[in-house]
Design a protein around this motif. Structure first.
Motif, mmCIF file in Angstrom:
data_model
loop_
_atom_site.group_PDB
_atom_site.id
_atom_site.type_symbol
_atom_site.label_atom_id
_atom_site.label_comp_id
_atom_site.label_asym_id
_atom_site.label_seq_id
_atom_site.Cartn_x
_atom_site.Cartn_y
_atom_site.Cartn_z
ATOM 1 N N SER A 87 0.829 -1.209 0.000
ATOM 2 C CA SER A 87 0.000 0.000 0.000
ATOM 3 C C SER A 87 0.861 1.254 0.000
ATOM 4 C CB SER A 87 -0.924 0.013 1.223
ATOM 5 O OG SER A 87 -1.831 -1.056 1.159
ATOM 6 N N GLU A 90 2.146 1.820 -3.426
ATOM 7 C CA GLU A 90 1.109 2.401 -4.288
ATOM 8 C C GLU A 90 0.996 3.905 -4.040
ATOM 9 O OE1 GLU A 90 -2.743 0.531 -4.182
ATOM 10 O OE2 GLU A 90 -1.835 -1.458 -4.171
ATOM 11 N N MET A 91 1.003 4.282 -2.767
ATOM 12 C CA MET A 91 0.928 5.700 -2.429
ATOM 13 C C MET A 91 2.140 6.445 -2.971
ATOM 14 S SD MET A 91 -0.482 5.934 1.447
ATOM 15 C CE MET A 91 -0.518 4.281 2.108
ATOM 16 N N LYS A 145 -6.761 10.127 -3.880
ATOM 17 C CA LYS A 145 -6.440 8.700 -3.920
ATOM 18 C C LYS A 145 -5.500 8.340 -2.775
ATOM 19 C CE LYS A 145 -4.790 5.011 -6.869
ATOM 20 N NZ LYS A 145 -4.288 4.616 -8.162
ATOM 21 N N GLN A 146 -4.508 9.194 -2.525
ATOM 22 C CA GLN A 146 -3.601 8.951 -1.399
ATOM 23 C C GLN A 146 -4.371 8.971 -0.083
ATOM 24 O OE1 GLN A 146 -0.555 11.931 -1.576
ATOM 25 N NE2 GLN A 146 0.736 10.749 -2.975
ATOM 26 N N GLU A 148 -7.534 8.304 0.396
ATOM 27 C CA GLU A 148 -8.364 7.108 0.483
ATOM 28 C C GLU A 148 -7.531 5.894 0.890
ATOM 29 O OE1 GLU A 148 -10.557 6.515 -3.143
ATOM 30 O OE2 GLU A 148 -11.363 8.555 -3.089
ATOM 31 N N LEU A 149 -6.343 5.776 0.304
ATOM 32 C CA LEU A 149 -5.470 4.660 0.677
ATOM 33 C C LEU A 149 -5.070 4.737 2.149
ATOM 34 C CD1 LEU A 149 -3.183 4.371 -2.466
ATOM 35 C CD2 LEU A 149 -4.750 2.649 -1.618
ATOM 36 N N SER A 152 -8.040 3.714 4.242
ATOM 37 C CA SER A 152 -8.314 2.287 4.192
ATOM 38 C C SER A 152 -7.322 1.494 5.022
ATOM 39 C CB SER A 152 -8.305 1.791 2.734
ATOM 40 O OG SER A 152 -7.001 1.830 2.212
ATOM 41 N N LEU A 153 -6.106 2.012 5.143
ATOM 42 C CA LEU A 153 -5.108 1.315 5.945
ATOM 43 C C LEU A 153 -5.283 1.561 7.434
ATOM 44 C CD1 LEU A 153 -1.954 1.896 3.760
ATOM 45 C CD2 LEU A 153 -3.127 -0.267 4.173
#
Length: 154
Positions: A87, A90-91, A145-146, A148-149, A152-153
């Motif tokens: 994750s 991805e960020m 998007k960052q 949201e990631l 979610s974590l």
């Protein structure tokens, strides 16, 4: 006799300071010569690109360390650690893309400024504002998007 010893000590101290300054000067001179060599070999545009990419890599490494600390990666193990690292990567990829877009936008703005300075060129202000709006929207999407990631974590 005491004065001679004091003067000798004083001269030795001054000599050490001068020697230290010469070493610093030599180091700076070597860096300038290396920069000059780097500038001559690949050319100014490639050097500027390389320097910008180095800055981006540095920022990404700083962000990686920051995220690893936030998510306490060192305390995790197994699959949880692997998922967290994935994750984070991805960020970081989204962050890199955002930095590249910012770099491109800055370059294009600089090109626009240069075009304004030349008397024969015409600048379409509305096009420039539309470009900035598009870049801002793209950056906002990447930031969302960052976020949201991250959510979610957590």
């Amino acid at each position: 006799m005491i004065k001679i010893e004091q003067n000798t000590t004083l001269f030795a101290s001054i000599e050490q300071k001068i020697s230290g300054k010469n070493n610093q000067f030599s180091e700076i001179l070597a860096k300038v010569e290396q920069f000059k060599k780097d500038l001559e070999e690949p050319g100014p545009l490639r050097l500027a690109f390389k320097l910008n990419m180095d800055k981006i890599k540095e920022k990404i490494e700083e962000k990686r360390a920051e995220l690893a600390e936030i998510f306490e990666v060192a305390k995790l193990s197994g699959d949880e650690k692997a998922r967290t690292i994935a994750s984070i990567e991805e960020m970081l990829e989204a962050y890199k893309k955002q930095l590249l877009e910012q770099m491109q936008a800055a370059k294009e703005l600089e090109d626009e400024k240069q075009a304004q300075k030349s008397p024969s060129s015409k600048v379409d202000v509305m096009r420039a504002f539309a470009f900035l709006d598009t870049k801002n929207a793209t950056q906002n999407k990447a930031q969302n998007k960052q976020d949201e990631l991250l959510k979610s974590l957590l």
